[in-house]
Enzyme design. Structure first.
Site, short mmCIF file in Angstrom:
data_model
loop_
_atom_site.label_atom_id
_atom_site.label_comp_id
_atom_site.label_asym_id
_atom_site.label_seq_id
_atom_site.Cartn_x
_atom_site.Cartn_y
_atom_site.Cartn_z
N THR A 69 43.73 12.84 32.96
CA THR A 69 43.56 11.51 32.51
C THR A 69 44.26 10.92 31.35
OG1 THR A 69 41.15 11.94 33.27
CG2 THR A 69 41.55 9.70 32.36
N ARG A 84 40.40 4.60 42.79
CA ARG A 84 40.02 5.86 42.76
C ARG A 84 40.05 6.81 43.90
NH1 ARG A 84 37.65 9.37 39.09
NH2 ARG A 84 35.62 10.31 39.45
N1 GLY Z 1 37.99 12.52 36.23
C1 GLY Z 1 37.33 12.06 35.09
C2 GLY Z 1 36.57 10.72 35.34
O1 GLY Z 1 36.89 10.07 36.37
O2 GLY Z 1 35.65 10.48 34.77
#
Ligand code: GLY
Length: 572
Positions: free
Chosen positions: A382, A104
């Protein structure tokens, strides 16, 4: 069975752009396929095809997942790419291990708790605030490091071989999909301001080449991810971020590290559910919901209004927990065991079972031991895809630039994410997905924002039975869980399971969302209203990719790509 119903309509903003028209139940669904050897389900047909090509060339699920991610980043820059990040859950057939890679994005070192304080509520809709648009919105990308980690730790092929198909797509061009064209037109004004994105055109059916990205992919193939986290490419990204008012530095790029974490898991309804740990709150939401549900409706619930009601209730508590307790696990101690305490589950299950819709506040159960201190950092749009290979390895990967086209600018040809919007701008303030944030999820140096991404693998008798996950903000987890339950509990096959209407509740607002693109049966809606739910239509509840692994009487891989986004599986 909540069978597939009418489809219609078009795109809204967000990750769920698509063109679905008149999919009749008897038409063989183009979004599904059955394979016997290996399978890839991504939300773009070309990306699935790339994954299958890599499998045919001797790659395993890790290689194919990495190649598919790379291809997705080329053919759908609205959803993911090298400027974003994600999570991968990997099942290794040889030893039965499950590994979770967290790549992330994280905040730049200069990030502060108050950097987005001046923002008010962030309304759901096209991005416009500093956490969503421009340089401050961009977190330090994790995708290149994540791809490299997946290939070097678990793959059989070289990085060069895995990158080759995406490089070819970027160099030779690909056909612009209807979904990408719709996104392009929704965000045209913002894309026109970027010197690279303005050249894209994005008319459906036309060929798009991405030479700037091809240059990055070629360097990545030759020298590895370090070439993106420094040197000319890194400098170009940093320059672009700073030009757009951001605070990211080369030191932030150099310092980025992938984290290996223990996945979260629970035993429910006869299956072992393995999913994303923090910084995702999505996996936690799913395992707490499943635990509550098993108490509330018993081990073999029928599909219908009582289960839908209990499901909606079961999400309210974990979404409250998310608000209060979730933050980057490297910087905040999360009371996971306390949150999952049997007494808490039982109390929530009792409410979920009494047949009435409760205000979310009824589910508010502070844990007894909060240990809320913040620790010192230790230097730290996403898309979802599933791959199952011939050896039985499974990769479940969710990858994102957050909102469509991320922060809507490029650096070195790479679309920068706007993952900083997944932090709370202030305590009690909501982000683009209406998710209310708490103190633990305020921005901070090198902190990872809380996510909902929930790549999941479900096992039965020690073997994977399902690979599943979704894109779609806060709705990722509720959609993933429903599709998994459709297959595992309600006997639907993969294509029926993704097509079935879905619901969503996230506690705040007090509304039970139903899809307009796949409307829930009106008698079911009435039955939910009668229990006190305020029903509110939304366009769709996320976009799910799934592969169902049948072992008897023969090995069958039933793969489906959510028709809400227009992907198509591939395999052998
Ligand atoms: N950006 C969407 C998530 O990580 O939930």
């Amino acid at each position: 069975m909540r069978a597939m119903k009418r489809w219609g309509s078009i795109v809204l903003w967000c990750v769920s752009a698509l063109l679905i028209a008149g999919l009749a139940a008897e038409t063989p669904p183009e979004y599904a396929a059955v394979f016997t050897r290996d399978a890839v389900a991504a939300d773009h047909a070309e990306a699935s095809r790339v994954g299958a090509e890599v499998l045919a060339a001797g790659g395993n699920a890790a290689d194919a997942a990495a190649a598919t991610m790379l291809a997705l980043g080329v053919v759908n820059p609205a959803s993911s790419g090298l400027g974003g990040g994600g999570f991968a859950l990997y099942y290794c057939a040889k030893d039965g291990s499950l590994t979770f890679l967290d790549f992330r994005e994280r905040a730049p070192r200069a990030a502060t708790r108050t950097m987005f304080e001046a923002e008010g509520e962030r309304p759901e809709g096209p991005a416009s605030s500093p956490s969503q648009l421009g340089g401050l919105a961009a977190g330090v990308p994790g995708e290149p490091a994540g791809i490299e980690a997946l290939v070097t730790r678990f793959g059989k092929l070289s990085l060069r071989e895995v990158i080759a198909p995406a490089l070819r797509l970027a160099e030779e061009g690909f056909t612009v999909s209807g979904a990408l064209a719709s996104m392009g037109s929704a965000f045209e004004v913002q894309l026109r301001k970027d010197p690279v994105m303005t050249t894209w055109g994005l008319q459906p059916g036309t060929t798009l080449r991405r030479p700037r990205l091809a240059r990055v992919l070629r360097a990545f193939a030759e020298k590895g991810a370090a070439v993106i986290y420094g040197g000319v490419i890194g400098q170009e990204m940093v320059t672009a971020v700073q030009k757009h008012g951001g605070i990211m530095t080369l030191q932030d790029l150099y310092g980025y590290r992938v984290r290996t974490r223990e996945p979260l898991e629970t035993q429910a309804f006869g299956y072992r559910w393995v999913t994303a740990p923090p910084p995702s709150a999505g996996g936690f939401t799913m395992i707490q919901s499943l635990s509550i549900l098993e108490h509330a409706v018993g081990p073999k619930p029928a599909d219908g209004a009582p289960l839908l009601h209990a499901m909606a209730e079961s999400w309210k508590g974990p979404f409250l927990d998310r608000q209060r307790y979730f933050g980057d696990p490297d910087q905040v101690i999360l009371p996971l065991d306390e949150m999952m305490a049997p007494s808490r589950i039982a109390k929530r299950a009792e409410l979920a079972a009494d047949g009435k819709a409760h205000p979310s506040s009824d589910y508010d159960l502070p844990v007894e031991r909060t240990r809320s201190q913040v620790t010192t950092p230790d230097n730290a749009g996403t898309s979802h895809l599933c791959v199952v290979d011939a050896e039985g390895n499974v990769a479940s990967v969710t990858t994102t630039v957050n909102l469509p086209f991320g922060a809507r600018f490029t650096g070195g040809g790479i679309v920068l994410n706007d993952e900083m919007d997944d932090f709370a701008s202030g305590i009690g303030k909501a982000n683009a997905f209406g998710l209310v944030g708490g103190a633990r999820n305020l921005p901070g140096p090198w902190k990872r924002p809380v996510s909902t991404m929930s790549p999941t693998i479900v096992l039965q008798n020690g073997k994977p039975a399902l690979c599943v996950g979704a894109s779609g903000g806060s709705r990722i987890v509720t959609a993933t869980q429903q599709v998994a339950m459709n297959v595992l509990l309600h006997g639907m096959n993969a294509s029926e399971a993704v097509a079935a209407p879905r619901i969503h509740h996230q506690g705040t607002p007090e509304a039970l969302r139903v899809e307009s693109v796949a409307p829930l049966d009106s008698a079911l809606q009435d039955a939910l209203r009668a229990r006190g739910h305020q029903i509110e239509p939304i366009h769709n509840v996320a976009n799910v990719q799934v592969i169902q692994i049948e072992r008897s009487p023969q090995r069958l891989l039933r793969a489906a790509s959510d028709p809400r986004k227009g992907g198509r599986p591939a395999g052998h």
